[in-house]
Design a protein around this motif. Structure first.
Motif, mmCIF file in Angstrom:
data_model
loop_
_atom_site.group_PDB
_atom_site.id
_atom_site.type_symbol
_atom_site.label_atom_id
_atom_site.label_comp_id
_atom_site.label_asym_id
_atom_site.label_seq_id
_atom_site.Cartn_x
_atom_site.Cartn_y
_atom_site.Cartn_z
ATOM 1 N N ARG A 129 61.981 24.461 36.404
ATOM 2 C CA ARG A 129 60.907 23.570 35.965
ATOM 3 C C ARG A 129 59.643 23.785 36.797
ATOM 4 O O ARG A 129 58.545 23.645 36.289
ATOM 5 N N LYS A 156 62.228 14.599 29.216
ATOM 6 C CA LYS A 156 61.624 15.270 28.061
ATOM 7 C C LYS A 156 61.934 14.546 26.751
ATOM 8 O O LYS A 156 61.231 14.727 25.749
ATOM 9 N N GLU A 215 57.972 16.246 35.778
ATOM 10 C CA GLU A 215 58.857 17.368 35.484
ATOM 11 C C GLU A 215 59.601 17.082 34.186
ATOM 12 O O GLU A 215 60.233 16.035 34.037
ATOM 13 N N GLN A 216 59.546 18.036 33.260
ATOM 14 C CA GLN A 216 60.122 17.807 31.935
ATOM 15 C C GLN A 216 61.613 18.184 31.923
ATOM 16 O O GLN A 216 62.041 19.117 31.247
ATOM 17 N N TRP A 217 62.385 17.403 32.665
ATOM 18 C CA TRP A 217 63.817 17.613 32.710
ATOM 19 C C TRP A 217 64.441 17.396 31.338
ATOM 20 O O TRP A 217 64.092 16.460 30.623
#
Length: 353
Positions: free
Chosen positions: A14, A92, A101-103
């Motif tokens: 990421r 996300k 953070e687009q986990w």
């Protein structure tokens, strides 16, 4: 031709500075996550560690302490298996989208942590009357928006929470020294909380007689229900009940047949007691088979369900877990502008041909 039996999944990156990488959770079946697959969550670059590495205990204590990391291995040890989850896991999936953070699903790993109960260390130091919180300070440092200068990553627990018998100052992970990227040589482990409480590279413990006001306590890791103001904000603490469908994966195209739907479920507020699946958008639910391990109360539970996919078409498989405290995954997540604690019913879309 490559040997398909030797193909292994990779971490999903990421960001690199600081390093943030996801576990390939859909492909792992072992109880303990191998070191190379443990998710990595950092706010700052990796720290340069002093030699020797000392753990100090100070503040409103009767006997300030300074301990070498290796000294703790001579104390009575305790081990706990913990499903350690970043509070931003599944960020996300929020709609409307949120920053950060687009986990996806992989900001979670499971390890056996061995160390000294924090309560033993605090009892040796002796808490003065009026002690309210215990602050944990890591060796990692950097800049935080809105804060002048370089600051460490620091979090606090109430004295009551800090004295929980399963909160550890850990020095081993899966029977080995903690990997550097996961907090070597000492890491706090708070089993029932989201991962931000388990401070890595633990260097200082400070007992205080007031509420800690660090930015990772009062600004970050807070639920903000409104996009426009801070009204109603409240702290991120214990993990919500949650589940993941590992297989089949989302957007798979499969022939008519019989499939084992499998996944994991976990909670920070009680053992997972039930996982249910729906194939008709929640009109009806069927129970999955669980394989709980009572000796590991903080571990995720594996579950399976046999699906007879007899008719071609598009399907959605939904999963929801319920824990011993009566918490069940909701249909929709609690939206908050920093994207913490997503735990809505899990959905996987499948095409049967």
């Amino acid at each position: 031709m490559p040997d398909s039996n030797r193909l292994l999944p990779n971490l999903t990156t990421r960001s690199l500075i600081p390093e943030n990488q996801e576990t390939p959770i859909h492909f792992l079946r072992s109880v303990l996550t191998p070191e190379s697959y443990h998710f990595r969550r950092n706010h700052f670059p990796y720290p340069e560690l002093p030699n020797p590495f000392l753990l100090s205990v100070r503040g409103t204590v009767l006997r300030p302490l300074e301990l070498r990391a290796e000294q703790l291995s001579a104390w009575k040890a305790k081990s706990v298996t913990v499903a350690l989850e970043c509070s931003g896991n599944k960020r996300k999936k929020f709609s409307p989208e949120v920053f950060g953070e687009q986990w996806e699903d992989g900001a979670i790993s499971q390890s056996e942590w061995t160390g000294v109960p924090l309560a033993d260390i605090l009892h040796l130091a002796g808490l003065q009357a009026g002690s309210q919180e215990v602050v944990f300070i890591g060796a990692d440092r950097g800049h935080h928006p809105g804060v002048k200068g370089v600051i460490p990553f620091a979090r606090s627990l109430s004295v009551k929470e800090a004295l929980h018998p399963d909160v550890l100052v850990a020095y081993q992970c899966n029977g080995q020294a903690i990997p550097y990227r996961n907090g070597y040589p000492l890491r706090l482990i708070v089993p029932h909380w989201y991962g931000m409480a388990s401070v890595k590279w633990l260097q200082d413990i400070e007992v205080i007689d007031h509420a800690f006001q660090g930015p990772f306590q009062t600004k970050d890791y807070q639920y903000y229900p409104s996009i426009h103001h801070d009204g109603g904000k409240h702290p991120v603490t214990t993990k919500h009940v949650n589940s993941i469908i590992q297989m089949p994966m989302d957007l798979s195209v499969l022939p008519v047949g019989v499939y084992v739907v499998e996944g994991i479920a976990w909670s920070g507020t009680g053992a997972v007691e039930q996982v249910e699946l729906s194939l008709n958008q929640g009109k009806s639910w069927s129970a999955a088979s669980l394989t709980p391990d009572p000796s590991r109360p903080y571990a995720w539970v594996r579950w399976t369900y046999t699906w007879h996919a007899e008719q071609p078409g598009q399907y959605e498989i939904w999963s929801r877990a319920t824990d011993a405290a009566g918490h069940t995954q909701p249909l929709e997540p609690f939206w908050n502008r920093k994207g913490y604690g997503h735990h809505a019913i899990y959905r996987t879309r499948i095409q049967i041909e």
